[in-house]
Scaffold this motif. Sequence first.
Motif, PDB file in Angstrom:
ATOM      1  N   ASP A  24      35.867  39.185  37.388  1.00 32.89           N
ATOM      2  CA  ASP A  24      37.286  39.256  37.715  1.00 32.89           C
ATOM      3  C   ASP A  24      38.044  38.009  37.274  1.00 32.89           C
ATOM      4  O   ASP A  24      39.214  38.082  36.924  1.00 32.89           O
ATOM      5  CB  ASP A  24      37.480  39.456  39.224  1.00 32.89           C
ATOM      6  CG  ASP A  24      37.082  40.847  39.665  1.00 32.89           C
ATOM      7  OD1 ASP A  24      37.115  41.761  38.812  1.00 32.89           O
ATOM      8  OD2 ASP A  24      36.746  41.008  40.845  1.00 32.89           O
ATOM      9  N   TRP A  25      37.375  36.860  37.256  1.00 37.04           N
ATOM     10  CA  TRP A  25      38.074  35.635  36.890  1.00 37.04           C
ATOM     11  C   TRP A  25      38.396  35.586  35.399  1.00 37.04           C
ATOM     12  O   TRP A  25      39.184  34.760  34.964  1.00 37.04           O
ATOM     13  CB  TRP A  25      37.290  34.405  37.322  1.00 37.04           C
ATOM     14  CG  TRP A  25      35.924  34.290  36.719  1.00 37.04           C
ATOM     15  CD1 TRP A  25      34.764  34.790  37.229  1.00 37.04           C
ATOM     16  CD2 TRP A  25      35.574  33.633  35.508  1.00 37.04           C
ATOM     17  NE1 TRP A  25      33.713  34.483  36.401  1.00 37.04           N
ATOM     18  CE2 TRP A  25      34.179  33.770  35.336  1.00 37.04           C
ATOM     19  CE3 TRP A  25      36.283  32.933  34.550  1.00 37.04           C
ATOM     20  CZ2 TRP A  25      33.507  33.252  34.242  1.00 37.04           C
ATOM     21  CZ3 TRP A  25      35.599  32.413  33.462  1.00 37.04           C
ATOM     22  CH2 TRP A  25      34.239  32.572  33.323  1.00 37.04           C
ATOM     23  N   LEU A  26      37.828  36.476  34.601  1.00 40.65           N
ATOM     24  CA  LEU A  26      38.158  36.537  33.180  1.00 40.65           C
ATOM     25  C   LEU A  26      39.228  37.574  32.871  1.00 40.65           C
ATOM     26  O   LEU A  26      39.660  37.688  31.737  1.00 40.65           O
ATOM     27  CB  LEU A  26      36.907  36.867  32.365  1.00 40.65           C
ATOM     28  CG  LEU A  26      35.974  35.711  32.070  1.00 40.65           C
ATOM     29  CD1 LEU A  26      34.747  36.211  31.339  1.00 40.65           C
ATOM     30  CD2 LEU A  26      36.675  34.667  31.231  1.00 40.65           C
ATOM     31  N   THR A  27      39.663  38.328  33.866  1.00 38.61           N
ATOM     32  CA  THR A  27      40.670  39.358  33.664  1.00 38.61           C
ATOM     33  C   THR A  27      42.056  38.758  33.854  1.00 38.61           C
ATOM     34  O   THR A  27      42.318  38.077  34.842  1.00 38.61           O
ATOM     35  CB  THR A  27      40.458  40.512  34.667  1.00 38.61           C
ATOM     36  OG1 THR A  27      39.123  40.993  34.515  1.00 38.61           O
ATOM     37  CG2 THR A  27      41.429  41.638  34.423  1.00 38.61           C
ATOM     38  N   LEU A  28      42.928  39.021  32.877  1.00 39.87           N
ATOM     39  CA  LEU A  28      44.301  38.538  32.978  1.00 39.87           C
ATOM     40  C   LEU A  28      45.095  39.414  33.935  1.00 39.87           C
ATOM     41  O   LEU A  28      44.919  40.630  33.986  1.00 39.87           O
ATOM     42  CB  LEU A  28      44.973  38.569  31.600  1.00 39.87           C
ATOM     43  CG  LEU A  28      44.428  37.615  30.560  1.00 39.87           C
ATOM     44  CD1 LEU A  28      45.100  37.884  29.228  1.00 39.87           C
ATOM     45  CD2 LEU A  28      44.669  36.192  30.986  1.00 39.87           C
ATOM     46  N   ASN A  29      45.983  38.780  34.697  1.00 39.19           N
ATOM     47  CA  ASN A  29      46.888  39.532  35.546  1.00 39.19           C
ATOM     48  C   ASN A  29      48.123  39.872  34.724  1.00 39.19           C
ATOM     49  O   ASN A  29      49.034  39.077  34.587  1.00 39.19           O
ATOM     50  CB  ASN A  29      47.282  38.712  36.782  1.00 39.19           C
ATOM     51  CG  ASN A  29      46.079  38.443  37.657  1.00 39.19           C
ATOM     52  OD1 ASN A  29      45.183  39.267  37.739  1.00 39.19           O
ATOM     53  ND2 ASN A  29      46.054  37.287  38.283  1.00 39.19           N
ATOM     54  N   GLY A  30      48.123  41.038  34.137  1.00 36.74           N
ATOM     55  CA  GLY A  30      49.187  41.420  33.221  1.00 36.74           C
ATOM     56  C   GLY A  30      50.261  42.252  33.894  1.00 36.74           C
ATOM     57  O   GLY A  30      50.082  42.824  34.966  1.00 36.74           O
ATOM     58  N   ASP A  31      51.383  42.314  33.218  1.00 37.35           N
ATOM     59  CA  ASP A  31      52.493  43.161  33.627  1.00 37.35           C
ATOM     60  C   ASP A  31      52.094  44.614  33.343  1.00 37.35           C
ATOM     61  O   ASP A  31      51.406  44.890  32.366  1.00 37.35           O
ATOM     62  CB  ASP A  31      53.733  42.757  32.802  1.00 37.35           C
ATOM     63  CG  ASP A  31      55.009  43.352  33.347  1.00 37.35           C
ATOM     64  OD1 ASP A  31      55.007  43.842  34.478  1.00 37.35           O
ATOM     65  OD2 ASP A  31      56.016  43.293  32.620  1.00 37.35           O
ATOM     66  N   PRO A  32      52.536  45.585  34.160  1.00 39.15           N
ATOM     67  CA  PRO A  32      52.165  46.970  33.896  1.00 39.15           C
ATOM     68  C   PRO A  32      52.626  47.454  32.521  1.00 39.15           C
ATOM     69  O   PRO A  32      52.051  48.386  31.976  1.00 39.15           O
ATOM     70  CB  PRO A  32      52.861  47.756  35.000  1.00 39.15           C
ATOM     71  CG  PRO A  32      53.130  46.785  36.072  1.00 39.15           C
ATOM     72  CD  PRO A  32      53.250  45.442  35.422  1.00 39.15           C
ATOM     73  N   ARG A  33      53.629  46.818  31.943  1.00 37.37           N
ATOM     74  CA  ARG A  33      54.099  47.229  30.622  1.00 37.37           C
ATOM     75  C   ARG A  33      53.283  46.568  29.513  1.00 37.37           C
ATOM     76  O   ARG A  33      53.574  46.752  28.352  1.00 37.37           O
ATOM     77  CB  ARG A  33      55.571  46.865  30.467  1.00 37.37           C
ATOM     78  CG  ARG A  33      56.456  47.710  31.374  1.00 37.37           C
ATOM     79  CD  ARG A  33      57.854  47.241  31.241  1.00 37.37           C
ATOM     80  NE  ARG A  33      57.932  45.906  31.819  1.00 37.37           N
ATOM     81  CZ  ARG A  33      58.863  45.475  32.642  1.00 37.37           C
ATOM     82  NH1 ARG A  33      59.838  46.263  32.975  1.00 37.37           N
ATOM     83  NH2 ARG A  33      58.842  44.253  33.127  1.00 37.37           N
ATOM     84  N   GLY A  34      52.285  45.774  29.842  1.00 36.10           N
ATOM     85  CA  GLY A  34      51.419  45.193  28.853  1.00 36.10           C
ATOM     86  C   GLY A  34      51.683  43.726  28.556  1.00 36.10           C
ATOM     87  O   GLY A  34      50.936  43.108  27.834  1.00 36.10           O
TER      88      GLY A  34
END
Length: 60
Positions: A46-56
């Motif tokens: 999980d620490w390698l996953t970016l917290n992105g905007d739902p629009r990408g």
Amino acid sequence: MNPRHLLRMSKWARRPPSEARVKLVIGIIVACLVLAGIEWLVGWPDWLTLNGDPRGRVGF
């Protein structure tokens, strides 16, 4: 087929790569397969996953 590819293949047929270069390429392929296998078995952290905007878009 592109004539450039034919020229490159003829060059490789006349002067194949050295044994050290072949070992290097095989080592890189093995390292990539090991990393992919670990990721497949354990999962993506999980620490390698970016917290992105739902629009990408990535939010900063």
